[in-house]
Design a protein around this motif. Structure first.
Motif, PDB file in Angstrom:
ATOM      1  N   PHE A 125       0.936  -1.324  -0.017  1.00 15.87           N
ATOM      2  CA  PHE A 125       0.139   0.027  -0.118  1.00 15.87           C
ATOM      3  C   PHE A 125       0.734   1.016  -0.025  1.00 15.87           C
ATOM      4  O   PHE A 125       0.514   2.373   0.195  1.00 15.87           O
ATOM      5  CB  PHE A 125      -0.673   0.003   0.978  1.00 15.87           C
ATOM      6  N   TRP A 126       2.198   1.204  -0.224  1.00 23.87           N
ATOM      7  CA  TRP A 126       3.046   2.298  -0.350  1.00 23.87           C
ATOM      8  C   TRP A 126       3.199   2.445  -1.972  1.00 23.87           C
ATOM      9  O   TRP A 126       3.887   1.578  -2.511  1.00 23.87           O
ATOM     10  CB  TRP A 126       4.380   2.084   0.173  1.00 23.87           C
ATOM     11  N   LEU A 127       2.907   3.524  -2.453  1.00 24.48           N
ATOM     12  CA  LEU A 127       2.864   3.562  -4.034  1.00 24.48           C
ATOM     13  C   LEU A 127       3.919   4.211  -4.778  1.00 24.48           C
ATOM     14  O   LEU A 127       3.949   4.656  -5.756  1.00 24.48           O
ATOM     15  CB  LEU A 127       1.503   4.470  -4.374  1.00 24.48           C
ATOM     16  N   GLY A 128       4.990   4.118  -4.058  1.00 21.01           N
ATOM     17  CA  GLY A 128       6.375   4.689  -4.373  1.00 21.01           C
ATOM     18  C   GLY A 128       6.819   3.645  -5.114  1.00 21.01           C
ATOM     19  O   GLY A 128       6.407   2.315  -5.069  1.00 21.01           O
ATOM     20  N   GLU A 129       8.073   4.141  -5.818  1.00 20.76           N
ATOM     21  CA  GLU A 129       8.845   3.088  -6.531  1.00 20.76           C
ATOM     22  C   GLU A 129       9.620   2.276  -6.061  1.00 20.76           C
ATOM     23  O   GLU A 129      10.353   2.543  -4.909  1.00 20.76           O
ATOM     24  CB  GLU A 129       9.831   3.831  -7.815  1.00 20.76           C
ATOM     25  N   ASN A 130       9.897   0.913  -6.480  1.00 21.75           N
ATOM     26  CA  ASN A 130      10.712  -0.192  -5.776  1.00 21.75           C
ATOM     27  C   ASN A 130      10.693  -0.178  -4.318  1.00 21.75           C
ATOM     28  O   ASN A 130      11.343   0.241  -3.427  1.00 21.75           O
ATOM     29  CB  ASN A 130      11.906   0.343  -6.198  1.00 21.75           C
ATOM     30  N   PRO A 131       9.204  -0.629  -3.814  1.00 21.12           N
ATOM     31  CA  PRO A 131       9.169  -0.539  -2.385  1.00 21.12           C
ATOM     32  C   PRO A 131       9.795  -1.547  -1.529  1.00 21.12           C
ATOM     33  O   PRO A 131       9.864  -1.387  -0.466  1.00 21.12           O
ATOM     34  CB  PRO A 131       7.501  -1.152  -2.478  1.00 21.12           C
ATOM     35  N   ASN A 132      10.716  -2.418  -2.243  1.00 24.49           N
ATOM     36  CA  ASN A 132      11.366  -3.530  -1.478  1.00 24.49           C
ATOM     37  C   ASN A 132      12.846  -3.108  -1.132  1.00 24.49           C
ATOM     38  O   ASN A 132      13.532  -3.611  -0.703  1.00 24.49           O
ATOM     39  CB  ASN A 132      11.415  -4.774  -2.148  1.00 24.49           C
ATOM     40  N   ALA A 133      13.259  -1.849  -1.755  1.00 24.64           N
ATOM     41  CA  ALA A 133      14.598  -1.221  -1.524  1.00 24.64           C
ATOM     42  C   ALA A 133      14.767  -0.640  -0.269  1.00 24.64           C
ATOM     43  O   ALA A 133      13.984   0.111   0.390  1.00 24.64           O
ATOM     44  CB  ALA A 133      14.729   0.017  -2.648  1.00 24.64           C
ATOM     45  N   PHE A 149      -0.528  16.602  -5.447  1.00 30.78           N
ATOM     46  CA  PHE A 149       0.592  15.614  -5.788  1.00 30.78           C
ATOM     47  C   PHE A 149      -0.176  14.320  -5.659  1.00 30.78           C
ATOM     48  O   PHE A 149       0.077  13.428  -4.773  1.00 30.78           O
ATOM     49  CB  PHE A 149       1.446  15.651  -4.669  1.00 30.78           C
ATOM     50  N   GLU A 150      -0.677  13.999  -6.861  1.00 33.78           N
ATOM     51  CA  GLU A 150      -1.369  12.738  -6.863  1.00 33.78           C
ATOM     52  C   GLU A 150      -0.432  11.610  -6.833  1.00 33.78           C
ATOM     53  O   GLU A 150      -0.994  10.337  -6.793  1.00 33.78           O
ATOM     54  CB  GLU A 150      -2.230  12.754  -8.331  1.00 33.78           C
ATOM     55  N   LEU A 151       0.869  11.812  -7.251  1.00 33.93           N
ATOM     56  CA  LEU A 151       1.673  10.603  -7.453  1.00 33.93           C
ATOM     57  C   LEU A 151       2.339  10.547  -5.976  1.00 33.93           C
ATOM     58  O   LEU A 151       3.191   9.689  -5.773  1.00 33.93           O
ATOM     59  CB  LEU A 151       2.663  10.798  -8.343  1.00 33.93           C
ATOM     60  N   ARG A 152       2.028  11.033  -4.886  1.00 34.35           N
ATOM     61  CA  ARG A 152       2.678  10.891  -3.829  1.00 34.35           C
ATOM     62  C   ARG A 152       2.452   9.433  -3.246  1.00 34.35           C
ATOM     63  O   ARG A 152       1.168   8.858  -3.459  1.00 34.35           O
ATOM     64  CB  ARG A 152       1.776  11.823  -2.531  1.00 34.35           C
ATOM     65  N   PRO A 153       3.472   8.661  -2.723  1.00 33.16           N
ATOM     66  CA  PRO A 153       3.351   7.225  -2.426  1.00 33.16           C
ATOM     67  C   PRO A 153       2.578   7.056  -1.034  1.00 33.16           C
ATOM     68  O   PRO A 153       1.966   5.880  -1.095  1.00 33.16           O
ATOM     69  CB  PRO A 153       4.832   6.903  -2.047  1.00 33.16           C
ATOM     70  N   GLU A 154       2.111   7.987  -0.312  1.00 30.90           N
ATOM     71  CA  GLU A 154       1.238   7.702   0.978  1.00 30.90           C
ATOM     72  C   GLU A 154       0.000   8.033   0.712  1.00 30.90           C
ATOM     73  O   GLU A 154      -0.863   7.921   1.662  1.00 30.90           O
ATOM     74  CB  GLU A 154       1.819   8.584   2.111  1.00 30.90           C
ATOM     75  N   ARG A 155      -0.600   8.317  -0.688  1.00 31.75           N
ATOM     76  CA  ARG A 155      -1.807   8.654  -0.981  1.00 31.75           C
ATOM     77  C   ARG A 155      -2.856   7.556  -0.519  1.00 31.75           C
ATOM     78  O   ARG A 155      -4.091   7.962   0.130  1.00 31.75           O
ATOM     79  CB  ARG A 155      -2.150   8.838  -2.596  1.00 31.75           C
ATOM     80  N   LEU A 156      -2.554   6.380  -0.539  1.00 34.00           N
ATOM     81  CA  LEU A 156      -3.450   5.151  -0.334  1.00 34.00           C
ATOM     82  C   LEU A 156      -3.475   4.879   1.374  1.00 34.00           C
ATOM     83  O   LEU A 156      -4.706   4.708   1.676  1.00 34.00           O
ATOM     84  CB  LEU A 156      -2.811   3.904  -0.805  1.00 34.00           C
ATOM     85  N   LEU A 157      -2.626   5.282   1.855  1.00 34.92           N
ATOM     86  CA  LEU A 157      -2.448   5.433   3.333  1.00 34.92           C
ATOM     87  C   LEU A 157      -3.255   6.435   3.956  1.00 34.92           C
ATOM     88  O   LEU A 157      -4.152   6.166   4.783  1.00 34.92           O
ATOM     89  CB  LEU A 157      -1.097   5.657   3.993  1.00 34.92           C
ATOM     90  N   GLN A 158      -3.439   7.521   3.203  1.00 32.89           N
ATOM     91  CA  GLN A 158      -4.317   8.731   3.794  1.00 32.89           C
ATOM     92  C   GLN A 158      -5.713   7.948   3.532  1.00 32.89           C
ATOM     93  O   GLN A 158      -6.624   8.538   4.135  1.00 32.89           O
ATOM     94  CB  GLN A 158      -3.752   9.797   3.015  1.00 32.89           C
ATOM     95  N   GLN A 159      -5.996   7.625   2.426  1.00 36.98           N
ATOM     96  CA  GLN A 159      -7.496   7.229   1.980  1.00 36.98           C
ATOM     97  C   GLN A 159      -7.909   6.063   3.028  1.00 36.98           C
ATOM     98  O   GLN A 159      -9.086   5.978   3.395  1.00 36.98           O
ATOM     99  CB  GLN A 159      -7.714   6.725   0.584  1.00 36.98           C
ATOM    100  N   ILE A 160      -6.831   5.206   3.329  1.00 40.96           N
ATOM    101  CA  ILE A 160      -7.270   4.092   4.514  1.00 40.96           C
ATOM    102  C   ILE A 160      -7.591   4.681   5.623  1.00 40.96           C
ATOM    103  O   ILE A 160      -8.476   4.328   6.429  1.00 40.96           O
ATOM    104  CB  ILE A 160      -5.908   3.136   4.545  1.00 40.96           C
ATOM    105  N   PHE A 161      -6.864   5.672   6.126  1.00 35.84           N
ATOM    106  CA  PHE A 161      -7.009   6.333   7.311  1.00 35.84           C
ATOM    107  C   PHE A 161      -8.345   7.096   7.446  1.00 35.84           C
ATOM    108  O   PHE A 161      -9.012   7.123   8.372  1.00 35.84           O
ATOM    109  CB  PHE A 161      -5.724   7.423   7.540  1.00 35.84           C
ATOM    110  N   ALA A 162      -8.786   7.832   6.311  1.00 33.92           N
ATOM    111  CA  ALA A 162      -9.854   8.391   6.230  1.00 33.92           C
ATOM    112  C   ALA A 162     -11.123   7.576   6.357  1.00 33.92           C
ATOM    113  O   ALA A 162     -12.069   7.999   7.027  1.00 33.92           O
ATOM    114  CB  ALA A 162      -9.927   9.309   4.958  1.00 33.92           C
ATOM    115  N   LYS A 163     -11.046   6.446   5.747  1.00 35.40           N
ATOM    116  CA  LYS A 163     -12.019   5.571   5.780  1.00 35.40           C
ATOM    117  C   LYS A 163     -12.095   4.868   7.286  1.00 35.40           C
ATOM    118  O   LYS A 163     -13.476   4.665   7.666  1.00 35.40           O
ATOM    119  CB  LYS A 163     -11.927   4.448   4.517  1.00 35.40           C
ATOM    120  N   VAL A 164     -11.283   4.333   7.766  1.00 35.34           N
ATOM    121  CA  VAL A 164     -11.477   3.451   8.675  1.00 35.34           C
ATOM    122  C   VAL A 164     -11.466   4.223  10.399  1.00 35.34           C
ATOM    123  O   VAL A 164     -11.788   3.974  11.581  1.00 35.34           O
ATOM    124  CB  VAL A 164     -10.481   2.442   9.063  1.00 35.34           C
TER     125      VAL A 164
END
Length: 514
Positions: A135-143, A185-200
């Protein structure tokens, strides 16, 4: 006590495998915990708060948010809501290492029942880390490591409460121009985390009335220093040491490649890590502070820059909310910020920066002091008498007529009327000085007190939930834990409002069984 293994394969089969709904989880939680309550009542009582939190944490809204990030082919994923509960419980019980936490779960059937799994079906360590990475939308999340130049900690210290200045002159105005165009900044990697926090977290609190009137929200914004668990020295990969060069500036490998040195103006020290910028809401009835928006930025970024980004993204994240007031400290005192807030019909409650007091963008038509308050012929500040919304101006009255003084040597010269002289100021003259809520008024002082809400939220995340004690490295994992801890903060307030305790349900069932 022998561990009780209970099958929890109940749910709707989707690409997630078995997604356990909230109502099914609640039924199973009561059924399973009741057994432990009969055998070890003191321990269940000690975990009453955590049990109650998980019972009211509805994760059904996560399903449509997470679905796009899982494949429709291959083995179905499973335990998504259970893993999320695992993180929330881990935060509540102050566990800092995922490996230790998973080992604890495997040996504790009660904790397993609390997150919704049996001891022989606990999600592994890799499942927990994959959950964060996915759920981290940045590039190469395993680096985990990265090479970049080594930079020493600055030697020159700034003053008490002195912020690092913006690195690029005019950057705040540029961000304001972009925000007024509706860009974020629609490409910000934390965008999904913010959506999850807003929902739950945020939306359930709003429905429960914890945020107050969502069409007239007063929000506070502030930055906080977050130390990383990574080393600022990195690991050498050059051969300078073998050549006798022990102090080189060659590229090094860092476990937290995004961490930088920043100035902590409160403690007057340089720190190494990230800066968190959070927006929060204060509930005066419950005396509770609720985080609304979460974002990690560079350690050296100025709060004035972060505020523009945060406000623009928060408006898009919560389109059904209306931000009526924005409360910030002196770091937000700049003309572009007032311009943006005025365009969005948001009242600015920002103290004048001590270095800018008395600076007018345009000379006002009346004589005013450094706070924008008109001065009468007696040399005294006039008394605010409210904001006239229909004519967009503030009304000020004579201090003698308002009973603030007993004598005035200019009474006849100023105005013979018993109502006293009246003066009006308009925000359009100077948005920074002539704010919609007049500086120094009773309403201004009341709103200004709420600014510390953001500071208390920072304290809750950093100290009460021990964010820095986990020695987490990397913006991705720090952002994840900020979101989880903030979810717990909302659950704390929801329990406080409702006075709910799962023990009451268990006691009732025990009575019926007896």
């Amino acid at each position: 006590m022998a561990f009780i293994t209970i099958s929890l394969n109940i749910g709707v089969i989707t690409l997630f495998g078995h997604w356990q709904t909230h109502s099914e989880y609640q039924q199973l939680l009561i059924q399973n915990v009741l057994l432990f309550y009969q055998l070890d009542k003191p321990r269940v009582t000690r975990l009453a708060k955590a049990l109650s939190k998980l019972y009211i944490l509805d994760l059904d809204g996560l399903k449509p948010i997470l679905q796009p990030y899982y494949s429709n082919t291959g083995a179905p994923a499973k335990h998504q809501p259970e893993i999320f509960r695992s993180f929330v419980l881990m935060s509540e019980l102050k566990y800092h290492g995922i490996s230790d936490w998973v080992d604890t779960l495997k040996s504790d059937a009660l904790l397993c029942s609390m997150i919704g799994v049996s001891p022989d079906d606990v999600p592994e360590v890799g499942n927990h880390y994959d959950f964060i990475d996915r759920f981290w939308l940045g590039e190469n999340p395993n680096a985990r490591d990265s090479l970049h130049p080594f930079k020493r900690k600055p030697r020159k210290k700034l003053g008490k409460n002195q912020k690092q200045p913006p690195r690029h002159p005019g950057i705040i105005q540029k961000f304001v121009d972009l925000a007024l165009q509706g860009k974020t900044f629609e490409l910000r990697p934390e965008r999904l985390l913010q959506q999850i926090f807003a929902k739950v977290a945020v939306e359930p609190s709003a429905k429960a009335g914890l945020l107050g009137d969502t069409q007239k929200l007063g929000i506070s914004g502030d930055g906080t220093c977050i130390n990383t668990g990574g080393s600022p020295y990195g690991i050498r990969v050059c051969d300078c040491k073998s050549k006798g060069l022990f102090s080189c500036d060659c590229h090094r490998r860092f476990s937290d490649p995004d961490a930088r040195h920043g100035w902590d103006s409160y403690h007057e020290v340089w720190f190494y890590g990230h800066c968190g910028y959070f927006l929060s809401v204060y509930n005066p009835i419950l005396k509770a502070d609720l985080p609304l928006y979460l974002r990690l930025v560079e350690a050296q970024r100025h709060d004035g820059v972060s505020a523009i980004v945060a406000l623009a993204e928060a408006r898009k994240l919560y389109p059904h909310f209306k931000f009526d007031r924005f409360i910030g400290d002196g770091a937000h005192d700049n003309y572009p910020t007032y311009e943006l807030l005025n365009a969005w019909d948001t009242k600015a409650v920002i103290p004048l920066n001590s270095t800018n007091k008395g600076h007018f963008k345009f000379p006002p038509p009346v004589k005013v002091n450094e706070f924008g308050v008109p001065i009468c012929l007696e040399g005294l500040p006039m008394i605010n008498h409210g904001f006239m919304k229909d004519r967009c101006r503030n009304k000020w009255r004579c201090p003698l007529a308002m009973g603030k003084i007993n004598h005035c040597s200019h009474k006849d010269q100023c105005s013979p009327s018993p109502y006293g002289r009246t003066v009006y100021t308009k925000p359009e003259w100077d948005q920074r000085l002539f704010t919609a809520i007049p500086r120094g008024s009773k309403e201004w002082k009341t709103e200004m007190k709420k600014r510390t809400s953001s500071e208390r939220v920072n304290k809750r995340i950093l100290e009460d939930y021990n964010l820095e004690e986990s020695h987490t490295r990397g913006k991705k994992r720090l952002s994840w834990w900020v979101m989880i801890h903030s979810t717990n903060i909302h659950l704390d307030v929801r329990l406080k409002l409702s006075n709910f305790s799962l023990l009451a349900i268990l006691d009732d069932l025990m009575t019926k069984v007896a």
